[in-house]
Design an enzyme around this catalytic site. Structure first.
Site, mmCIF file in Angstrom:
data_model
loop_
_atom_site.group_PDB
_atom_site.id
_atom_site.type_symbol
_atom_site.label_atom_id
_atom_site.label_comp_id
_atom_site.label_asym_id
_atom_site.label_seq_id
_atom_site.Cartn_x
_atom_site.Cartn_y
_atom_site.Cartn_z
ATOM 1 N N LEU A 1 3.204 -54.945 43.726
ATOM 2 C CA LEU A 1 4.381 -54.486 44.462
ATOM 3 C C LEU A 1 5.676 -54.950 43.811
ATOM 4 C CD1 LEU A 1 3.124 -55.217 48.098
ATOM 5 C CD2 LEU A 1 3.127 -53.015 46.898
ATOM 6 N N GLY A 2 5.624 -56.087 43.137
ATOM 7 C CA GLY A 2 6.822 -56.615 42.507
ATOM 8 C C GLY A 2 6.487 -57.872 41.736
ATOM 9 N N GLY B 1 5.837 -65.574 39.798
ATOM 10 C CA GLY B 1 4.589 -64.857 39.958
ATOM 11 C C GLY B 1 4.838 -63.431 40.379
ATOM 12 N N VAL C 1 3.797 -60.143 43.592
ATOM 13 C CA VAL C 1 3.298 -59.779 44.914
ATOM 14 C C VAL C 1 2.398 -58.562 44.752
ATOM 15 C CG1 VAL C 1 3.879 -59.052 47.262
ATOM 16 C CG2 VAL C 1 5.376 -60.663 46.047
ATOM 17 N N LYS D 1 1.289 -62.950 47.802
ATOM 18 C CA LYS D 1 2.203 -63.548 46.833
ATOM 19 C C LYS D 1 1.395 -64.460 45.930
ATOM 20 C CE LYS D 1 6.707 -65.913 46.860
ATOM 21 N NZ LYS D 1 7.755 -66.462 47.773
ATOM 22 N N ASP E 1 18.484 -66.697 51.724
ATOM 23 C CA ASP E 1 18.470 -65.555 50.807
ATOM 24 C C ASP E 1 18.390 -64.240 51.587
ATOM 25 O OD1 ASP E 1 18.668 -64.452 48.286
ATOM 26 O OD2 ASP E 1 16.520 -64.558 47.854
#
Length: 394
Positions: A23-24, A29, A31, A48, A140
């Site tokens: 996913l990203g 690291g 996901v 994650k 964030d």
């Protein structure tokens, strides 16, 4: 929780998951989408995956994120479901939010009014208020970390990514590390004056302002000038895009974007603000806010994001002596051949950026420091982040 000579006991849980697409990917690291087969019925989750090699022995970062997330139960806060580890990686399992990022969803939806904005901001604020009542600062809050739970029209938004969140020891604890994402970080973070819960309200103010007009309140294309604009905190409501926005909405934005954190509106006060009573937003109920987003957000803000990312790459490459050109698969790939056969990265995401920042973080970790979030690589202009965050309170 350091590197082990054989697989840790919790590693047996990995067999419960079928891993799907990436996913990203980020500096620590990636996901991955997965199916949790042990659930009844099996459910989609987001995992994650964090490289221990890049953590450089600072496993307390992962433990800190889990400590923040454990026990949280609120409709607009992503649910932490499980965790396990291998010799080389940590796996944190979350509910999967598949409905897309906040502004992308608004742009795809088309018509979006002030009443819609009010409902969305109220949902995010309820999550922030919940966290603050539990002495947690997210640090964030940004559109990329606000996802829709599903593609359904009435889907909830959820606040995600607690990688730099902090669980305060008490109401008076002051954090002193520079963190967050450029454009959303509060003035006191950039000025290194110490910060706490009010930083989340500043970030929410930036999001609200952008949602209502389509552009951000502080817009310089130069990172140093953007930081200076943020610390001045001069907010303007240009008539072309704000003439149809209610006075209550403008007041809410101004209360959030107050430079002095002691005078900034709190999450609890925000939920009681007149604008978050839907009836107060009826004056702008017919005005389509997506017009401003289509005209401004995609063009100017995406350009600004790319500018910051380019600065991040250059700073990371500078720290690594230009050695970040090629990713090292061993950082994120299989722990051992039999453990993660077929596991790979780079399905999606920006590999060169992730690798450049990863190299910068490795270099900094060797020197006893690191950078978090979108401020990575801009520390020459902004400041440093202490690794682990345990020494940043005073």
């Amino acid at each position: 929780m350091g590197l082990l000579t054989r697989q840790p006991e919790s590693y047996v849980k990995k067999k419960q998951y079928t891993f799907n697409r990436t996913l990203g990917e980020g500096s620590f690291g990636l996901v991955r989408s997965a199916t949790w087969n042990a659930a009844d019925p099996p459910i989609g989750v987001a995992v994650k995956v964090i490289s221990k090699k890049i953590l450089k022995g600072h496993d307390e970062i992962v433990q800190g994120e889990m400590d923040v997330l454990k026990g949280l139960d609120q409709p607009h806060v992503v649910k932490f479901l499980d965790w396990f580890e291998s010799k080389d990686k940590y796996y944190l399992v979350f509910e999967e939010a598949t409905g897309g990022e906040l502004f992308d969803r608004i742009l795809a939806r088309g018509r979006f009014t002030e009443v819609d904005a009010c409902r969305t901001i109220r949902a995010v604020l309820s999550a922030i208020d919940y966290l603050h009542r539990h002495n947690i600062v997210h640090r964030d809050v940004k559109p990329e970390n606000i996802l829709y739970r599903s593609q359904n029209e009435d889907a909830n938004v959820v606040l995600v990514d607690f990688g730099i969140a902090r669980h305060l020891t008490d109401e008076n604890e002051i954090l002193t590390n520079v963190c967050g994402s450029f454009g959303y970080a509060a003035p006191e973070i950039l000025a290194k004056k110490g910060h706490g819960k009010p930083v989340d309200m500043w970030s929410l103010g930036v999001i609200t302002y952008t949602m209502l007009c389509g552009y951000t309140p502080f817009r310089s294309d130069d990172p140093a000038k953007l930081a200076a604009e943020t610390q001045r905190g001069k907010v303007e409501f240009h008539d072309r895009y704000w003439k149809n926005i209610s006075p209550d909405a403008k007041d809410f934005v101004k209360r959030c974007l107050t430079v002095d954190p002691s005078q900034r509106i709190t999450a609890e006060e925000g939920l009681k603000h007149a604008w978050l009573d839907e009836s107060s937003a009826t004056a702008g109920a017919s005005h389509d806010l997506s017009v401003g987003l289509k005209e401004n957000y995609r063009k100017r803000w995406r350009t600004a994001i790319n500018m910051v990312r380019a600065s991040t790459r250059m700073a990371a490459l500078g720290k690594s002596g230009g050695a970040a050109a090629q990713p090292k698969k061993s950082q994120f790939d299989s722990d051992t051949e039999d453990e993660d056969a077929g596991y790979h990265t780079g399905d999606d995401g920006d590999d060169d950026e992730a690798t450049a920042v990863a190299v910068a973080k490795q270099q900094d970790a060797a020197n006893g420091e690191t950078h978090h979030g979108g401020l990575a690589g801009l520390v020459e202009k902004v400041g440093h982040v202490k690794l682990g965050g345990h020494d940043d309170a005073k």
